[in-house]
Design an enzyme around this catalytic site. Structure first.
Site, PDB file in Angstrom:
ATOM      1  N   GLU A  86      -4.075   2.461  -7.196  1.00 28.53           N
ATOM      2  CA  GLU A  86      -4.491   3.567  -6.333  1.00 28.53           C
ATOM      3  C   GLU A  86      -3.628   4.786  -6.644  1.00 28.53           C
ATOM      4  OE1 GLU A  86      -6.633   2.100  -2.511  1.00 28.53           O
ATOM      5  OE2 GLU A  86      -4.506   2.181  -2.101  1.00 28.53           O
ATOM      6  N   HIS A 140       0.850  -1.201   0.000  1.00 32.02           N
ATOM      7  CA  HIS A 140       0.000   0.000   0.000  1.00 32.02           C
ATOM      8  C   HIS A 140       0.887   1.252   0.000  1.00 32.02           C
ATOM      9  CE1 HIS A 140      -2.865   3.036   1.260  1.00 32.02           C
ATOM     10  NE2 HIS A 140      -3.799   2.216   0.801  1.00 32.02           N
TER      11      HIS A 140
HETATM   12  P1  13P Z   1      -9.704   6.329   0.562  1.00 36.50           P
HETATM   13  O1  13P Z   1     -10.865   5.526   0.033  1.00 36.50           O
HETATM   14  O2  13P Z   1      -9.956   6.860   1.949  1.00 36.50           O
HETATM   15  O3  13P Z   1      -9.266   7.378  -0.402  1.00 36.50           O
HETATM   16  O4  13P Z   1      -8.480   5.316   0.720  1.00 36.50           O
HETATM   17  C1  13P Z   1      -8.096   4.592  -0.380  1.00 36.50           C
HETATM   18  C2  13P Z   1      -7.099   3.600   0.056  1.00 36.50           C
HETATM   19  O5  13P Z   1      -5.956   3.948   0.339  1.00 36.50           O
HETATM   20  C3  13P Z   1      -7.550   2.204   0.186  1.00 36.50           C
HETATM   21  O6  13P Z   1      -6.488   1.348   0.324  1.00 36.50           O
END
Ligand code: 13P
Length: 257
Positions: free
Chosen positions: A169, A97
């Site tokens: 992401e 992550h």
């Molecule tokens: P948010 O949905 O709070 O933007 O977070 C995304 C995330 O990092 C999920 O792993």
């Protein structure tokens, strides 16, 4: 061919602050999604809540964790191994992550070792990649994703790769916990473009037969925008942070599928 169910993953990060609150949230989500048959829901709470949740999880919700160490066991104070996570009831694990990379210095090499440890332990990895705002503005998105994919997947064969879900992401779209905070958001077209790029990069590693790679989207997902990422951008699922801490909102996201 079996069509895969969309994967909706809740990443609770370092929340909520007590077992009582965590259990309440978990039970509300289980209750809200238990009749949803066409979706796979995974909740990734902090490690410490996992054993309690295992007892109430049922079939509707699977449990995942947010990280692991790459070694099987040993003198690594504060760490938890993938096999311990598996033994505790985790079927999925988030690896690499952006918050782990940013705050805990995880490199592609570390991410690679953790992916291998998770596969070895029999847990399905959710492998996170994504560019920062500076990288995006400097036109480096492609290079960043290429580096993360090639580094993270180094030495992982096609058979093992088929167990991995890639979570795209874009770091600039991740909220600080409030999914409705005014943030720049990628459009479904942006995401589609990134998905094509990721599939090309994966195909360079594994050949064209990997076109079916599972790629999910994360970054400020909420009940109002979730559908567009699944339907318009055609992602295989969602990785939800802030909105997964609100039972009603998260259940809506699941039902929107
Ligand atoms: P948010 O949905 O709070 O933007 O977070 C995304 C995330 O990092 C999920 O792993």
């Amino acid at each position: 061919m079996n069509k895969m169910k969309p994967l909706i993953v809740a990443n609770w990060k370092c929340n909520p602050t007590s077992l009582r609150k965590a259990k309440e949230l978990f039970e509300q989500v289980v209750e809200g999604v238990k009749k949803e048959k066409n979706v796979q829901v995974v909740i990734c709470p902090p490690f410490i809540y996992i054993p309690t949740f295992k007892q109430v999880a049922g079939k509707a919700v699977k449990i995942g964790c947010q990280d692991c160490h790459w070694e099987y066991h040993g003198a690594f104070t504060g760490e938890i191994s993938a096999s311990m996570a598996k033994d505790a009831g985790c079927e999925y694990i988030i690896i690499g992550h952006s918050e782990r990379r940013r705050y805990f210095g995880e490199t592609d090499d570390v991410v690679n070792k953790k992916l291998k440890a998770a596969l070895e332990a029999g847990i399905l990895p959710i492998f996170c990649i994504g560019e920062t705002n500076e990288e995006r503005r400097a036109g480096k998105t492609e290079a960043v994703l290429e580096g993360e994919i090639n580094g993270g997947l180094e030495g992982i064969n096609a058979d093992d790769f088929s167990k991995i879900t890639i979570a795209y992401e874009p770091i600039w779209a991740i909220s600080d916990g409030d999914p409705y905070a005014t943030k720049e958001m990628p459009t479904p077209e942006n995401i589609k473009k990134a998905e094509v790029l990721i599939k090309d990069l994966v195909a360079e590693n594994y050949g064209k037969k990997i076109v079916g790679a599972k790629i999910i989207y994360g970054g400020s997902v909420n009940a109002a925008n979730s559908k567009s990422y699944l339907k318009e951008a055609g992602m295989s699922g969602l990785l939800v942070g802030g909105a997964s801490l609100k039972a009603e909102e998260f259940v809506k996201i699941v039902k929107n599928v």
